[in-house]
Structures are given as structure tokens and as C-alpha cells.
Design a protein around this motif. Structure first.
Motif, PDB file in Angstrom:
ATOM      1  N   TYR A 249       0.757  -1.213  -0.062  1.00  6.13           N
ATOM      2  CA  TYR A 249      -0.071   0.038   0.112  1.00  6.13           C
ATOM      3  C   TYR A 249       0.848   1.272   0.115  1.00  6.13           C
ATOM      4  CZ  TYR A 249      -4.450  -2.437   0.590  1.00  6.13           C
ATOM      5  OH  TYR A 249      -5.428  -3.272   0.152  1.00  6.13           O
ATOM      6  N   GLU A 250       2.113   0.845   0.168  1.00  9.39           N
ATOM      7  CA  GLU A 250       3.147   2.203  -0.160  1.00  9.39           C
ATOM      8  C   GLU A 250       2.874   3.440   0.946  1.00  9.39           C
ATOM      9  OE1 GLU A 250       2.982   3.195  -4.386  1.00  9.39           O
ATOM     10  OE2 GLU A 250       4.232   1.309  -4.696  1.00  9.39           O
ATOM     11  N   GLY A 251       2.413   3.131   2.188  1.00 13.53           N
ATOM     12  CA  GLY A 251       2.329   3.954   3.091  1.00 13.53           C
ATOM     13  C   GLY A 251       1.282   4.965   2.884  1.00 13.53           C
ATOM     14  N   VAL A 252       0.009   4.564   2.363  1.00 11.03           N
ATOM     15  CA  VAL A 252      -1.095   5.613   2.194  1.00 11.03           C
ATOM     16  C   VAL A 252      -1.655   5.596   3.580  1.00 11.03           C
ATOM     17  CG1 VAL A 252      -1.777   4.701  -0.107  1.00 11.03           C
ATOM     18  CG2 VAL A 252      -2.558   3.490   2.063  1.00 11.03           C
ATOM     19  N   GLU A 253      -2.311   6.575   3.934  1.00 13.03           N
ATOM     20  CA  GLU A 253      -2.843   7.224   5.215  1.00 13.03           C
ATOM     21  C   GLU A 253      -3.599   5.776   5.863  1.00 13.03           C
ATOM     22  OE1 GLU A 253      -4.654  11.294   7.264  1.00 13.03           O
ATOM     23  OE2 GLU A 253      -4.544  10.949   5.215  1.00 13.03           O
ATOM     24  N   ALA A 254      -4.210   5.089   5.173  1.00  9.69           N
ATOM     25  CA  ALA A 254      -5.127   4.220   5.840  1.00  9.69           C
ATOM     26  C   ALA A 254      -4.549   3.035   6.443  1.00  9.69           C
ATOM     27  CB  ALA A 254      -6.073   3.672   4.613  1.00  9.69           C
ATOM     28  N   VAL A 255      -3.458   2.920   6.189  1.00 12.21           N
ATOM     29  CA  VAL A 255      -2.354   1.903   6.834  1.00 12.21           C
ATOM     30  C   VAL A 255      -2.175   2.329   8.100  1.00 12.21           C
ATOM     31  CG1 VAL A 255      -1.650   0.993   4.541  1.00 12.21           C
ATOM     32  CG2 VAL A 255      -0.183   2.344   6.226  1.00 12.21           C
ATOM     33  N   TYR A 256      -2.034   3.466   8.734  1.00 12.08           N
ATOM     34  CA  TYR A 256      -1.756   4.120   9.856  1.00 12.08           C
ATOM     35  C   TYR A 256      -2.483   3.358  11.307  1.00 12.08           C
ATOM     36  CZ  TYR A 256       1.763   7.134   7.837  1.00 12.08           C
ATOM     37  OH  TYR A 256       2.979   7.487   7.280  1.00 12.08           O
ATOM     38  N   PRO A 257      -3.812   3.396  11.010  1.00 11.69           N
ATOM     39  CA  PRO A 257      -4.511   2.937  12.203  1.00 11.69           C
ATOM     40  C   PRO A 257      -4.173   1.344  12.250  1.00 11.69           C
ATOM     41  CG  PRO A 257      -5.943   4.311  11.016  1.00 11.69           C
ATOM     42  CD  PRO A 257      -4.505   4.278  10.212  1.00 11.69           C
TER      43      PRO A 257
ATOM     44  N   LEU B 243      -0.937  -2.837  15.653  1.00 10.03           N
ATOM     45  CA  LEU B 243       0.063  -3.651  15.686  1.00 10.03           C
ATOM     46  C   LEU B 243       1.196  -3.118  16.647  1.00 10.03           C
ATOM     47  CD1 LEU B 243       0.914  -4.419  11.866  1.00 10.03           C
ATOM     48  CD2 LEU B 243       0.463  -6.192  13.608  1.00 10.03           C
ATOM     49  N   VAL B 244       1.587  -2.012  16.526  1.00 13.26           N
ATOM     50  CA  VAL B 244       2.558  -1.329  17.509  1.00 13.26           C
ATOM     51  C   VAL B 244       2.025  -1.683  19.115  1.00 13.26           C
ATOM     52  CG1 VAL B 244       3.614   0.879  18.484  1.00 13.26           C
ATOM     53  CG2 VAL B 244       3.383   0.401  16.117  1.00 13.26           C
ATOM     54  N   ASP B 245       0.789  -1.382  19.484  1.00 13.83           N
ATOM     55  CA  ASP B 245       0.291  -1.717  20.601  1.00 13.83           C
ATOM     56  C   ASP B 245       0.214  -2.971  21.146  1.00 13.83           C
ATOM     57  OD1 ASP B 245      -0.962  -0.530  22.998  1.00 13.83           O
ATOM     58  OD2 ASP B 245      -2.693  -1.188  22.361  1.00 13.83           O
TER      59      ASP B 245
ATOM     60  N   GLY C 246      10.868  -2.604  13.760  1.00 13.83           N
ATOM     61  CA  GLY C 246      11.520  -2.289  12.488  1.00 13.83           C
ATOM     62  C   GLY C 246      10.776  -2.470  11.107  1.00 13.83           C
ATOM     63  N   ARG C 247      10.330  -3.636  11.151  1.00 12.63           N
ATOM     64  CA  ARG C 247       9.636  -3.969  10.045  1.00 12.63           C
ATOM     65  C   ARG C 247       8.309  -3.064   9.837  1.00 12.63           C
ATOM     66  NH1 ARG C 247       8.002  -9.515  10.421  1.00 12.63           N
ATOM     67  NH2 ARG C 247       7.373  -9.349   8.322  1.00 12.63           N
ATOM     68  N   ILE C 248       7.606  -2.789  10.891  1.00 14.35           N
ATOM     69  CA  ILE C 248       6.507  -1.766  11.010  1.00 14.35           C
ATOM     70  C   ILE C 248       6.823  -0.465  10.234  1.00 14.35           C
ATOM     71  CG2 ILE C 248       4.777  -0.553  12.269  1.00 14.35           C
ATOM     72  CD1 ILE C 248       4.465  -3.219  14.028  1.00 14.35           C
ATOM     73  N   SER C 249       8.193  -0.102  10.785  1.00 22.00           N
ATOM     74  CA  SER C 249       8.440   1.143  10.318  1.00 22.00           C
ATOM     75  C   SER C 249       8.698   1.296   8.790  1.00 22.00           C
ATOM     76  CB  SER C 249      10.092   1.425  10.941  1.00 22.00           C
ATOM     77  OG  SER C 249       9.895   1.714  12.255  1.00 22.00           O
ATOM     78  N   ILE C 250       9.183   0.035   8.162  1.00 20.74           N
ATOM     79  CA  ILE C 250       9.337  -0.111   6.733  1.00 20.74           C
ATOM     80  C   ILE C 250       7.849   0.172   6.103  1.00 20.74           C
ATOM     81  CG2 ILE C 250       9.910  -1.650   4.876  1.00 20.74           C
ATOM     82  CD1 ILE C 250      11.864  -2.669   6.813  1.00 20.74           C
TER      83      ILE C 250
ATOM     84  N   ARG D 107      -2.216   5.482  23.858  1.00 21.79           N
ATOM     85  CA  ARG D 107      -1.768   4.161  24.234  1.00 21.79           C
ATOM     86  C   ARG D 107      -0.281   4.591  24.231  1.00 21.79           C
ATOM     87  NH1 ARG D 107      -4.190   1.743  18.696  1.00 21.79           N
ATOM     88  NH2 ARG D 107      -4.127   3.907  18.062  1.00 21.79           N
ATOM     89  N   PRO D 108       0.537   4.229  25.205  1.00 24.19           N
ATOM     90  CA  PRO D 108       1.875   4.522  25.467  1.00 24.19           C
ATOM     91  C   PRO D 108       2.817   4.205  24.428  1.00 24.19           C
ATOM     92  CG  PRO D 108       0.948   3.855  27.407  1.00 24.19           C
ATOM     93  CD  PRO D 108      -0.219   3.645  26.542  1.00 24.19           C
ATOM     94  N   LYS D 109       2.664   2.915  24.160  1.00 24.02           N
ATOM     95  CA  LYS D 109       3.632   2.033  23.111  1.00 24.02           C
ATOM     96  C   LYS D 109       3.382   3.006  21.807  1.00 24.02           C
ATOM     97  CE  LYS D 109       3.543  -2.577  24.831  1.00 24.02           C
ATOM     98  NZ  LYS D 109       3.206  -3.678  24.628  1.00 24.02           N
ATOM     99  N   VAL D 110       2.077   3.232  21.450  1.00 24.08           N
ATOM    100  CA  VAL D 110       1.832   4.054  20.227  1.00 24.08           C
ATOM    101  C   VAL D 110       2.606   5.488  20.221  1.00 24.08           C
ATOM    102  CG1 VAL D 110      -0.078   5.219  18.663  1.00 24.08           C
ATOM    103  CG2 VAL D 110      -0.193   2.913  19.860  1.00 24.08           C
ATOM    104  N   ALA D 111       2.408   6.144  21.298  1.00 12.55           N
ATOM    105  CA  ALA D 111       3.059   7.548  21.374  1.00 12.55           C
ATOM    106  C   ALA D 111       4.355   7.353  21.350  1.00 12.55           C
ATOM    107  CB  ALA D 111       2.493   8.180  22.775  1.00 12.55           C
TER     108      ALA D 111
END
Length: 991
Positions: free
Chosen positions: A892-900, A905-907, A917-921, A954-958
């Protein structure tokens, strides 16, 4: 260590640590061949430390070595930006230290750093454990040091700024605005002087390095060109001589002319050799071939073509004469370019190049010019152009094209006349019509005025030349083939269209009127002489999509309606000359016409006429069917259609049965049955069976197409059972996965809607191995997916598995674009994700190109239903599920819809987990960016999308958002620096 410990003895220890770091850096850069201006270091001054602790509210009793990272500082200073980049890319820091943190300082427009002109890379490090274990470094095991990497200019500015702004005195009585103006002046110096000087220093250093390299490499490069037998070495040497050496030597033209014999010899001794393998650590790959050497040699000759145009021409002819295949095209292309009317050359030397070209070919012996005839034609065609062109450099990223017209003087008039004479000689000697067509096209160029308009003198010159060309065509017409004559007449009509009437304001120029009248007279004479041959008139009536009809010369030159009416009106007269007694004569005429060299579309009028002829003269049609062979096969369908229209259905079917039994022209027979008004599924099944028996794949595909079209008009289950499915079985066994391209009606005719699930599975299996899922293949898939979506998902899963079984030829299992499949598959998000999960589990590392891409193409905006399903996987799943979601989101090449989803996942993931690190990618995927600073702009969008998550409950997300924003900001600074330097150097190179 607290402040008091640092003051009483800690600073001395840090000073020793700094010296150790400095010594490590000094030894490393020396070993790497780098030459820094200075390597300095310091332990933080106690007074400065005290002020910093107070300013940052850090307790004096706390562990200040943990709170601060710059108690120890080292600085390595280089003269140029290029040297800084070389150091950064050398791996010295990574190889000698454990990197704790990197801070890139560079202003990025549109961000809070835009006005911070300090440029440096600050790297916080500590000793690697293996070094800290050595006795001489044991005391520094836990010490940290900040290493600054910058240029001398930035260093000077930073020192000045440090003393006046960052660490200036506490002024209480003077005007603070004056201090502000000093800061502004400091920024002005950086912007207007130091930044530009830094880029200028880079340019100077780069030019100097190239100058030194050119001098050093001159002799070995010349020796390589003269004697090496290695294609790879020769290609590299030719690049070096062209890009490095010749632009910097004394007497560049003279040096080039000295090199020409060696360059020619290099091309000739490597001619016909294949790629020379290049061996590397992990295997090998194909290197340069003899043709590549020729292209590199061409590049050198092309850049220096005007050093001595005569030498260039002689070299070109020599290399072209013995060349073949791809290399021959190299010299043909260069011949075109060399012969172009250059506006700059014309301005200073007139038609000197054109004179050399024309005289060179004119002086050649017959056998020599015969071998170079293709080169002569393309070059002389350029000579005959009435345009002059050129290129003018605008700024460094802009090119302006210049156009004009040739000077209509005596020199140009003689050059063009001589060029026409050479082409006339070639036309007389031409051995086939293909060569004649090329020469006619070249002569046609002499008849054109410049596209951007022309004065009266140019018009006189061109019209007189055009009259000479028309006279030449008229001279050779009696012995020319029918198609050659037809094309000459078409070209003549175009010329007549251009010049048959003069603009009113030119009517007073007697020379212009005389030239125009002479030209029109020649053109009409040519037209009349051609049309005086009845055979030619019949030929152009029946052959050619653009044949000239009689009234075309009266003003409406390209009236296609009038042309069609002329053909219709001519038909009865031609039909009247055909009867059963003269059938053999007519068949012979048609064979003769079809033997002429022509394009496929030029058959169409004859095909239409043959249909009418078969309707009017069924006996002649039957005779033609009995005489059917490859030459006449283009008329087979129209003959059968004509017999059907005449009511001679039995004769048509009898001929089809005979040809089927003989196993001939099954492709054409299948095509005929596709549109026949009277359906005959039994005959179609018979043709299909015969095609399978004879392994006639074209015939099989033709019957598939016919079955698809017939089924759409009248669904008949025998078309499926007797034609389609046996044909699919044949295609599967014969491994012809590209059959869908030619059986268009299988997808469009509705026949797939009559298949059950097992039959659809067999259809998909027949093209599962196709290299690319093209649009026609996707149409078939979409038809199946509307009823059996799981079969299509199974199809892609099978392609993914097969793609790994045979790596001999690259297979693209999932297409990059999907159009037709999106609708039917998007209604099944759950089924889609289950299939994608199986694809992921088969090859997780490639999922983003396979199953992940398929998901992204079917759900391009990450629709709510899919997002909800992925969210449920995250909520209820474990690490394997997280991996699947991550790789599914990457396309999806980082489109806004993937952020939520990413934040969900981060939480769920522990801090410090490598999966983050893979999530950052996932967030860093940008797709294709454009412009010099496109990457910076894309990263700015990523950062803006992350800003709301800084206050996420969510502390992890922030925390993740904060870390990501910092990493993106660092990347933006680094990319802005790189792009700016490339931009500035391009300006200095080409501005």
C-alpha cells in the motif's frame, strides 16, 4: 559520575578517552586513504558543563554521564562535502565504534529546521566490547563520545556562531536588536557565501581529480584501445577516453583523429563476439559484447564528429560495410544523426557535412555503394530535408530545441540536386521493392518544405526539386512493380496537395509561379501515365487502403468517402470482365496482385471485392476454392461468405469439408464459422477435431474463438462439450498459455458462463503458466471470478508456487495492474485474506510482491471491510499473524489508511521488538517519487501523518510515533543534503 566527580578527576579521564577516540579516527582515515583537514577533541569544560546542567534543570548529584552525551567530543573536519560523504560511506565509524545515536543537522525547507543553518553529522558512540576489553581501553568501557563530521567552512561558521549566539556573553546594557542583527548577518554569510563556496569547492576538487585522472589514464587507456581483446576492458577504456581523457587534453581534435584507427580496429577485432562474462565474489554475470564495444566507439566518434567530417564519414562507411544485425543498426542510426542539417554547422560552414556525404556516395564504385545502399538512403534522406535543427542549452535542467530552414543558396541547390542523382542511381540498381520503397521515401523528403513555414526562395528550391523527383518517378514507372507505382502515385498526390495552389500573396513572384507550374505539370503527367495502364487501375482499385481515386486531384485530395464511392462504382465494371471461361485468367491476376509487397490492411479492398465476386460468380469462386493455396488464403473467408450470400450454401460447406479433410486452412475456416449466419456446430466440431489431430494450434485457437462467439448468439451446449473443452485440453497439453490473446470471444461471448466449476478449473489451468497476466487473460479470470471466485484465487496461488519451481525465465505471478478482477473479487474480502494467508505462508519474504500485491490491487484504497478483517487478525492473532499483516500492508506504499492498523500492531508488540523495525518499513514505503526533492516531500507527508499519534493514549503508540518522527526528520535532513548537493553540482556542470 556526578558533577563533583567529573570536576575532581573525571574530566581528565574523559580527556584521555577523547584522545583515544582521536587516535582511532586518525589511524582509520589514514588506512582508508582519506585526508581530513583536522581531527580534534575535547572533554567538556567544567564551567560550560555547570551552565548546561543549570539551563537543563539537571541535578548536580545525578549521573550526568547518563544524562548528557557530549561530555566527550571529537570533531573530524574535511575541506569538501565530497570528502565528508566519502568518510560517511567508508564504514570507519561503524567498524570501530558502537553507534548509539546519529543526529543529522541540515536545514529542511518547510520544517522547524529551515532556519537552522548548522550542517553537521553528530554521531554518539562508545567503544565496541572487543576493543573495550583491551587493557589500554578498559577504563573507557562505558564512556560515550559525540563525533562531529563537517566541512571546514561549516566548522568556521559553527565556531563563530557558537561564540556569538549559542554561547555569547550575558549582555544587560546594550541594544539587543544589534545582537540580533549580528545573528542575521551570520546567517547571511552562510547562505550567500559559505554554502556556495562549499559547492564551488566540490566542483573544483572534482574537476581537479578528473584532470589528474585524465593525465594518469591517458597512456594506459590508449594502449588498451589499441591492443586489448577484452570486450569489458575495451568498453571501459572507450568510456574513459570519451568522458575523462579527451575533454581535458591539449588539442582535443588532434588527439581524437590520432585515436580513430585504434578505435576502428577495436570494433573490427571484437565484431561478432558475445558477452564476456564478469566474475564476482558470488558468481558471474554477462558483460559487454562486440556490439556493446561498437556502441561505445560510436559514442566517442559521435561526440567528435565535426573534428574532421570527412574522417567521420569514411570511418562510418568502413564500419557499416562489414557490420551485421544489431551493430548495423548502430551505424545506420549514427548515419542519420551525422547527416542532419545542424543549424550551428550551417551558420559557420554551410552544408559542408552534406557535401561530404553526397560526394562520398557519388564517388563510390557500384559494388561498394551496393553494400552501403541502406546507409546511403538514410543519410541522403536527411540531406534532402529542408529543415535545420539544433539544441541550445537553457539552464542546467532545460534544453531548448532550435528549428529553421536551409539557406536557399547555390551550394544547397547543388547538394540537393546531387543527392537526388545518387538516389536515382540507387533506384535504378535496386534489386527488390523493399529497397525501392526506402529510396522513394528518401526522395519524398526532397518535396517537403519546413514544418515551421518557409519563405518564397525555399519554396522555389523545394518545388523544383520535387519536379525533378516526379520526373524521375515518371521515368522508372514503366518498369516498376504495381505496388511501387501505387506508392509513387500516393506520394505524388501528397505533393500535389501541398503545392497545387499558391497563396494569393505569392502570385506575383514569377520564379515561384514557374516552379509551381512545372511541378504540377510533372505530377499530372505522372498521374496520367500511371492511370493509362488498365491493369494498374484495377490493381489500385482492389489493393491499398490509401489508393488515389481519379477525382482526388481536383482539390479534395483525401476524401475517403469519395474513395469508397469510386471503388463501389468501379466494381460492376470489373465484375463484368469475370466469368467462368476467364476464371483461370482472373485467378492468375489475383495471384499476381497478392504477390506484390504490401501491408495487411492493403488486402481489405480485394477481400471485400472477392466477397462480391463470389456472390455474383459462384462458379469462379468454386474454382478459386479448388485452387486454394497460401497465396490465395487471405481470400478464403470472403469466398465462403460470398457463396453463402449467393445461396450456394452446399458449395461452401462442401469446400469447407474438403479443406478440413485435407487439413488445410483450418484457422481461416474457424474464423469463417464465427460470423456465419447459419450456425453449423457439427462442422465447427469437425474442424476443431481435425486441428487437434494435426497439432494445428492456430486452428484450435480459431475454433475456440468461434465457439465463444457462436455461444454468445445462441447458447449451444455442444459448443462446450465438442469444441471448447477438448480445445482447452489440447492447449493445456501443448503448453500454449497465451491462447487467450487470440481467442477474444471466449471471454466476451458468454460461453464461460455455461461452464460448471470443474470445467472452469480446467480453463484456468490451461493458462496458469502464462508469463504475464495480460488484459485478455484477466478478462477470462474476471468471468470465472463472477461465479467461482475461489478458483481464481487458487489460480494465483498455483502461479506463485509454480513461479518458484522454475527460475529459468522470469514469471510475474501477480500482475502490477488489475482492472476487470477488482469488481468480482472485492466482494469476498474474507476469502481473499484466507487465500493471501496461504500465499504468505508459502513464501513470506516475497508476499508483498505476490499475495500482498493481489490484495492491494483488489482493494486499492484499503476499504473498510478489508481493514476491519485485518484489525480482527491483529486483535486475535500472534506473531505469525502480525507478520502476515505487515507484509500485506507493504504494497500500500504508506497510504494514510494503513496508519490505524500499524498502530494497532505497535500496541500489541513489546518495546524493543525487532518487528517494530519492519513496521517502520511499512510506513516508509513511498512508491515512485518525482523531482530532485521528491523523497523529502514524501517523508514530510509521513511525518505529518504521525504527528496526531504523539498524543495517543496508548503509551507504546505515542513512543513509537515519537521515535518514527525523529528517524524521519533525520532521513529528511540527510536526503535534503544529498539532493541539494546534486542539484548544485548539476548547476555548476551544465549551468
Amino acid at each position: 559520575m556526578d558533577f563533583e566527580e567529573y570536576r575532581l578527576g573525571g574530566r581528565e579521564r574523559y580527556a584521555e578517552f577523547v584522545e583515544a577516540v582521536r587516535q582511532i579516527l586518525a589511524a582509520s582515515v589514514k588506512a582508508a586513504g582519506l585526508k581530513p583537514h583536522a581531527i580534534t577533541g575535547r572533554a567538556k569544560d567544567v564551567v560550560s558543563l555547570e551552565k548546561k546542567l543549570r539551563d537543563n534543570n539537571i541535578s548536580f548529584d545525578s549521573a550526568i554521564d547518563e544524562a548528557l552525551k557530549d561530555l566527550a567530543g571529537a570533531r573530524i573536519v574535511f575541506l569538501t562535502n565530497r570528502q565528508v560523504d566519502a568518510f560517511r560511506n567508508s564504514g570507519i565509524i561503524h567498524g570501530n565504534f558502537e553507534i548509539l545515536n546519529v543526529n543529522e543537522h541540515h536545514p529542511v525547507p518547510g520544517t522547524e529546521t529551515a532556519t537552522r543553518l548548522f550542517d553537521s553529522t553528530n554521531i554518539c558512540v562508545r567503544l565496541k566490547p572487543e576493543r573495550a576489553a583491551l587493557p589500554e581501553y578498559a577504563d573507557f568501557a562505558d564512556f560515550k563520545c559525540e563525533i562531529q563530521v563537517q566541512t571546514l567552512l561549516n566548522h568556521a561558521w559553527a565556531e563563530m556562531s557558537h561564540d556569538t549566539s549559542y554561547k555569547g556573553p550575558d549582555l544587560r546594557h546594550v541594544d539587543q536588536d544589534q545582537l540580533k542583527r549580528i545573528d542575521e548577518r551570520l546567517d547571511q554569510v552562510m547562505t550567500e557565501h559559505l554554502l556556495q563556496a562549499g559547492h564551488d569547492f566540490d566542483k573544483i576538487a572534482r574537476d581537479f581529480d578528473l584532470l589528474v585522472r585524465a593525465d594518469r589514464d591517458f597512456e594506459p587507456t590508449v594502449a588498451t584501445i589499441a591492443g586489448s581483446a577484452s570486450n569489458n576492458a575495451l568498453s571501459e577504456a572507450l568510456d574513459t577516453i570519451n568522458d575523462v581523457v579527451l575533454p581535458r587534453v591539449t588539442d582535443r581534435a588532434g588527439r581524437f583523429l590520432e585515436l580513430i584507427p585504434s578505435i576502428v580496429d577495436a570494433v573490427e577485432r571484437t565484431r561478432g563476439t558475445g558477452p564476456e562474462n564478469v566474475e564476482v565474489e558470488y558468481g558471474g554475470f554477462p558483460g559487454e559484447s562486440g556490439e556493446d564495444v561498437a556502441r561505445k566507439a560510436l559514442s566517442v566518434i559521435d561526440r567528435h564528429r565535426y573534428c574532421d567530417p570527412q574522417v567521420t564519414f569514411d570511418t562510418l562507411v568502413r564500419l557499416h560495410l562489414a557490420s551485421q544485425n544489431g551493430e548495423r543498426r548502430v551505424w545506420l542510426d549514427f548515419g542519420r544523426n551525422f547527416s542532419e542539417n545542424s543549424i550551428d554547422v550551417f551558420r559557420t560552414h554551410g552544408p559542408i557535412v552534406q557535401r561530404i556525404v553526397v560526394d562520398g556516395f557519388a564517388a563510390m564504385a557500384p559494388e561498394r555503394i551496393a553494400g552501403a545502399s541502406d546507409l546511403a538512403v538514410v543519410m541522403l534522406q536527411k540531406v534532402l530535408s529542408s529543415e535545420v535543427t539544433g539544441v541550445a542549452q537553457g539552464d542546467f535542467n532545460q534544453i531548448n530545441f532550435k528549428m529553421g530552414s536551409i539557406p536557399p543558396g547555390d551550394d544547397m541547390r547543388r547538394v540537393r540536386a546531387d543527392a537526388i542523382a545518387v538516389l536515382a542511381r540507387l533506384l535504378d540498381a535496386a534489386r527488390d521493392d523493399a529497397a525501392r520503397f526506402a529510396i522513394i521515401d528518401a526522395l519524398h523528403e526532397a518535396c517537403r518544405v519546413p514544418h515551421n513555414g518557409a519563405g518564397e526562395a525555399i519554396r522555389i528550391l523545394v518545388m523544383n526539386d520535387a519536379a525533378d523527383v516526379a520526373a524521375l518517378w515518371r521515368r522508372i514507372a514503366p518498369t516498376a512493380g504495381l505496388e511501387v507505382r501505387r506508392r509513387m502515385q500516393v506520394d505524388a498526390l501528397h505533393v500535389h496537395h501541398w503545392y497545387h495552389a499558391l497563396p494569393a500573396h505569392m502570385a506575383g513572384n514569377a520564379d515561384l509561379v514557374a516552379a509551381q507550374q512545372r511541378l504540377v505539370t510533372e505530377l499530372l503527367s505522372l498521374k496520367n501515365e500511371l492511370d493509362a495502364d488498365p491493369d494498374f487501375v484495377i490493381y489500385k482499385t482492389l489493393i491499398g487502403h490509401d489508393s488515389v481515386h481519379p477525382t482526388a486531384w481536383d482539390g479534395q485530395h483525401f476524401d475517403h468517402v469519395a474513395a469508397d464511392q469510386w471503388r463501389q462504382a468501379s466494381r460492376p465494371g470489373i465484375l463484368a470482365e469475370i466469368d467462368d471461361e476467364r476464371a483461370d485468367e482472373w485467378i492468375a491476376r489475383v495471384r499476381r496482385y497478392l504477390a506484390e509487397p504490401m501491408g495487411i490492411s492493403d488486402h481489405r479492398p480485394l477481400v471485400d471485392f472477392t466477397r462480391a465476386m463470389a456472390t455474383a460468380h459462384s462458379g469462379v469462386a468454386e474454382r478459386m476454392l479448388h485452387a486454394m493455396d497460401e497465396v490465395l488464403s487471405v481470400l478464403l473467408v470472403s469466398l465462403l461468405e460470398g457463396l453463402d450470400a449467393a445461396g450456394c450454401v452446399d458449395a461452401a460447406v462442401q469446400a469447407a469439408n474438403r479443406l478440413t479433410s485435407e487439413g488445410r486452412f483450418l484457422f481461416e475456416l474457424g474464423y469463417w464459422l464465427a460470423d456465419r449466419k447459419v450456425p453449423d456446430p457439427n462442422l465447427l466440431a469437425k474442424i476443431a477435431e481435425r486441428a487437434r489431430e494435426l497439432v494445428d494450434s492456430r486452428g484450435v485457437v480459431s475454433t475456440l474463438n468461434s465457439a465463444g462467439k457462436r455461444y454468445g448468439n445462441a447458447p449451444d451446449p455442444t459448443l462446450i462439450s465438442d469444441v471448447l473443452m477438448p480445445g482447452i485440453e489440447y492447449i493445456t497439453n501443448a503448453k500454449i498459455p497465451g491462447w487467450t490473446r487470440d481467442a477474444w470471444w471466449v471471454a466476451h461471448g458468454g460461453i464461460l458462463g455455461g461452464l460448471n466449476e470443474a470445467q472452469c478449473r480446467r480453463v484456468l489451468r490451461s493458462f496458469v503458466d502464462v508469463k504475464r497476466v495480460s488484459h485478455d487473460t484477466e478478462l477470462v479470470l474476471a468471468k470465472v471470478a463472477s461465479t467461482f471466485p475461489q478458483l481464481v484465487l487458487d489460480f494465483f496461488e498455483e502461479r506463485i508456487r509454480r513461479g518458484r519451481d522454475d527460475d529459468s525465465e522470469r514469471v510475474d505471478p501477480v500482475p502490477y495492474h488489475l482492472n476487470e478482477l477488482r469488481g468480482p473479487l472485492s466482494r469476498h474480502s474474507g476469502m481473499m485474506l484466507r487465500a493471501a494467508r496461504r500465499m504468505h505462508d508459502f513464501k513470506p519474504s516475497l508476499h508483498r510482491f505476490y499475495g500482498g500485491r493481489l490484495v492491494a490491487k483488489v482493494f486499492p484504497t484499503l476499504e473498510p471491510a478489508l481493514a476491519s478483517a485485518l484489525s480482527a487478525i491483529i486483535t486475535n492473532g500472534g506473531r505469525d499473524d502480525f507478520n502476515f499483516v505487515i507484509e500485506t500492508l507493504r504494497p500500500y506504499e504508506g497510504v494514510e489508511a494503513v496508519y490505524p492498523l500499524v498502530m494497532e500492531l505497535v500496541d500489541r508488540i513489546d518495546e524493543g521488538d525487532a518487528m517494530l523495525g519492519r513496521i517502520s518499513i511499512v510506513l516508509g514505503e513511498t512508491g515512485v517519487v518525482s523531482g530532485e526533492f521528491g523523497r523529502v516531500e514524501a517523508e514530510a507527508e509521513q511525518r505529518d501523518r504521525l504527528l496526531p499519534y504523539l498524543t495517543d493514549p496508548r503509551p507504546k503508540v505515542a513512543a513509537f510515533a515519537k521515535a518514527q518522527i525523529r528517524a524521519i526528520s533525520q532521513s529528511m535532513a540527510q536526503e535534503q543534503r544529498r539532493a541539494t548537493r546534486e542539484h548544485e553540482q548539476a548547476m555548476r556542470d551544465w549551468g
